[in-house]
Design an enzyme around this catalytic site. Structure first.
Site: not given
Ligand code: NI
Length: 136
Positions: A41, A79-80, A33, A124, A14, A39
């Site tokens: 998580h 997911d992904h 962020c 997160e 995100h 980036h």
């Molecule tokens: Ni983040």
């Protein structure tokens, strides 16, 4: 009242920004962020359902069923994926853990066949998590 929990993990990327803010404001508010190209998580999701024990099964809700519901309505969508672009229930929202938790709640709330959705928690990082328990 008995609380049953299913834990799932998913990986997603995100970028936190508000298109109404200037680049400087986005940088100040969201810091790392706000990285232009995003980036990732490894998120941990915990879904808690509350209810009474069904005397004929001994379950509040069969966790196999809860797992399938979470996979069908959440994990397969996130997911992904890029949470800014790929996820219908996050469109138009800044994909913070707060908004992800509320979005997941809204996906699941009316799908729970036994008991009631009690809490959605999103980790997160190891140290940062958000919990949503529905509208007060
Ligand atoms: Ni983040």
């Amino acid at each position: 009242m008995v609380f049953v929990t299913r834990r799932e993990v998913f990986s997603a990327s995100h970028r936190l920004f508000n298109e109404k803010f200037s680049d400087e404001e986005n940088e100040r508010i969201f810091g790392k962020c706000n990285n232009l190209n995003g980036h990732g998580h490894n998120y941990v999701l915990e879904v808690v359902v509350a209810g009474e024990i069904n005397q004929s099964t001994g379950y509040v809700l069969d966790l196999k069923i809860l797992k399938e519901i979470i996979h069908d309505h959440v994990i397969n969508k996130v997911d992904h994926k890029n949470l800014n672009l790929d996820v219908d229930f996050l469109h138009g929202k800044i994909p913070t853990a707060e908004n992800i938790a509320v979005g997941i709640w809204d996906q699941l709330e009316d799908k729970i066949p036994d008991g009631k959705l009690y809490s959605v928690k999103i980790y997160e990082t190891e140290n940062n998590y958000v919990e949503y328990r529905g509208k007060v």
